[in-house]
Design a protein around this motif. Structure first.
Motif, short mmCIF file in Angstrom:
data_model
loop_
_atom_site.label_atom_id
_atom_site.label_comp_id
_atom_site.label_asym_id
_atom_site.label_seq_id
_atom_site.Cartn_x
_atom_site.Cartn_y
_atom_site.Cartn_z
N ALA A 226 71.68 55.10 67.53
CA ALA A 226 72.82 55.50 66.72
C ALA A 226 72.98 56.88 66.66
O ALA A 226 74.30 57.62 66.71
N ALA A 227 71.88 57.70 65.93
CA ALA A 227 72.15 59.08 65.74
C ALA A 227 72.05 59.85 66.95
O ALA A 227 72.89 60.88 66.83
N ALA A 228 71.66 59.26 67.89
CA ALA A 228 71.80 60.14 69.26
C ALA A 228 73.28 60.14 69.78
O ALA A 228 73.82 60.91 70.10
N ILE A 229 73.95 58.77 69.57
CA ILE A 229 75.09 58.76 69.90
C ILE A 229 76.07 59.48 69.22
O ILE A 229 77.06 60.16 69.80
N ARG A 230 75.76 59.62 67.88
CA ARG A 230 76.57 60.26 66.99
C ARG A 230 76.57 61.99 67.07
O ARG A 230 77.69 62.60 67.05
N TYR A 231 75.36 62.32 67.37
CA TYR A 231 75.32 63.63 67.00
C TYR A 231 74.88 64.40 68.20
O TYR A 231 75.14 65.59 68.50
N SER A 232 74.12 63.72 69.33
CA SER A 232 73.76 64.49 70.43
C SER A 232 75.13 64.75 71.18
O SER A 232 75.99 64.13 71.49
N ASP A 233 74.67 66.16 72.12
CA ASP A 233 75.85 66.50 73.11
C ASP A 233 75.29 66.66 74.56
O ASP A 233 75.74 66.95 75.48
N ALA A 234 74.23 65.90 74.71
CA ALA A 234 73.21 65.68 75.89
C ALA A 234 74.11 64.91 76.90
O ALA A 234 74.85 63.78 76.36
N GLN A 235 73.87 64.88 78.16
CA GLN A 235 74.51 63.83 79.06
C GLN A 235 74.18 62.38 78.76
O GLN A 235 74.85 61.65 79.18
N ASP A 236 73.13 62.27 78.28
CA ASP A 236 72.40 60.80 78.01
C ASP A 236 72.81 60.34 76.36
O ASP A 236 72.36 59.23 76.13
N ALA A 237 73.65 61.27 75.76
CA ALA A 237 74.04 60.72 74.49
C ALA A 237 74.66 59.49 74.36
O ALA A 237 74.15 58.71 73.36
#
Length: 450
Positions: A226-237
């Motif tokens: 959930a944190a990756a979806i919310r904060y990451s800007d990588a292509q796999d976020a």
């Protein structure tokens, strides 16, 4: 509807509307109308000479929400999700445009093959797939266009990597001899907070603060996905930052020591890398093992059809040779040298040497599995012609060292390719003209500067 598994290795990580596996996307349907009949659409972003419409953004966002229908709590707030999706649509437009500039073209036959692959992965016929697409509300033509874009981006990636990545034997030797060489594999997930090309001190500080915010959320109990979806800007976020299984030496050197010291389930601190800040989670790990394979020693006779020999005559000649070997006990090697048309083995009496099962192709591999030592196969056909195969023997062989070299080559190549394409995308985005026309879709930091 099942998702497509691994249709296009790179394109599926770059495509926004199809983030990890090809899906059936609903056609945009505007809720606002003029006089109750005309749908309203608008341009939300200008990307060089292209535009992104509200309907495209709505489609892509709807697709993401469908993926997480069973766990909607993992998605960020709608405004954040909209910006993430738009950013990926922008990058997709830029990549497709760049591929076109480089002369990349995709034929209808290639799209047909991609459609057939999607259908097969979803256990459908192409006709059933088309029906499912149209029932979801999307035109099949638009679905084909998405697959064509994915193919173009895949080839762009191949072009960039081919032109910028080379691997030498010295690099492989140095890696294997390095005291820091680490064998084994790790399953990783990550959160990336990128720093733009030519970043200012304020940009770097803002990225670091955002990374710390993500780390604090994880420490406070937020699921890493959930944190990756919310904060990451990588292509796999939007896939939760999942990097899958990787060889230890595929990991960038800046992070390798950190990962090596972690235990499964642990999350790293915010690490500064060449493209920004990274938070890494070690999902799982597995140790290397010895690799022992079965090798085969065989001989073959190949009779090729030609301008002088019809396919029927080639078949008959193979049958005649088979009878001479089996019934008359004539020497296989002598007959191979006199008759075989395989340029790599004929002069050696058909000797194929020691090889692994699939090294000579699936057709020969299938025959090998049916033969005992010393046995001769009946003539069988491949694309090359008619074969007679004699199995000389089998053995177990330890190929760990060879496998290590291959893995080292792959690790170096993957690492270089990943960095090369990441640099390419950053430069592509930096050089592009991108104008977000809807204020709510602009990055909050960008809004603050205006």
């Amino acid at each position: 509807m099942k998702h497509l598994s691994a249709l296009l290795l790179f394109a599926l990580t770059a495509a926004m509307a199809l983030p990890a596996q090809a899906q059936l996307l609903p056609q945009a349907q505007a809720n606002d109308t003029v006089s109750g009949t005309q749908p309203i659409d608008r341009i939300v972003a200008v990307v060089d000479e292209n535009v992104i419409l509200q309907s495209e953004l709505d489609d892509a966002v709807r697709s993401i929400k469908q993926q997480y229908a069973n766990s909607p709590g993992q998605l960020p707030p709608d405004d954040v999700l909209d910006r993430q999706v738009l950013d990926r649509l922008v990058l997709m437009k830029l990549q497709v445009s760049k591929a076109g500039e480089q002369g990349v073209r995709v034929s209808n036959d290639e799209v047909d093959q991609a459609v057939a692959t999607v259908a097969q992965q979803n256990r459908m016929s192409p006709a059933q797939l088309q029906q499912a697409v149209e029932q979801s509300g999307q035109s099949f033509g638009a679905f084909r266009d998405q697959l064509a874009d994915q193919l173009m981006v895949q080839r762009l990636h191949q072009n960039v990597v081919r032109d910028s990545v080379t691997i030498t034997d010295s690099e492989i030797n140095n890696l294997l001899a390095s005291p820091t060489y680490k064998a084994g594999e790790v399953h990783l997930a990550h959160i990336q907070i990128s720093i733009p090309a030519g970043a200012s001190a304020d940009d770097i500080h803002a990225a670091g603060a955002k990374a710390q915010q993500a780390l604090d959320a994880i420490k406070g109990g937020m699921d890493f996905t959930a944190a990756a979806i919310r904060y990451s800007d990588a292509q796999d976020a939007l896939d939760g930052g999942d990097l899958g299984w990787r060889k230890m030496d595929e990991i960038p050197p800046a992070f390798a020591d950190t990962v090596a010291a972690m235990k499964p389930g642990q999350v790293s601190s915010a690490l500064r890398g060449p493209t920004g800040f990274h938070i890494i989670k070690l999902v799982d790990q597995r140790a290397p093992s010895r690799q022992v394979v079965t090798e085969y020693h065989a001989r073959q006779i190949l009779i090729r059809p030609s301008e002088l020999i019809t396919p029927e005559q080639a078949h008959q000649k193979a049958q005649d040779l088979y009878k001479r070997i089996v019934d008359k006990h004539e020497d296989f090697a002598k007959l191979a040298k006199e008759n075989s048309k395989d340029p790599t083995t004929a002069n050696a009496g058909g000797d194929m040497g020691w090889f692994q099962r699939d090294q000579w192709g699936a057709t020969i591999a299938q025959q090998l599995s049916q033969l005992k030592d010393g046995e001769v196969s009946a003539p069988f056909q491949s694309e090359a012609g008619w074969h007679i195969l004699q199995l000389e023997g089998t053995r177990k062989s330890d190929v760990t060292e060879e496998a290590e070299r291959n893995q080292a080559r792959q690790a170096i190549g993957n690492r270089k390719a990943e960095q090369a394409y990441e640099d390419f995308l950053r430069q592509l985005r930096s050089d592009a003209y991108v104008n977000i026309l809807v204020p709510a879709l602009k990055d909050p930091e960008a809004r603050d500067k205006t």
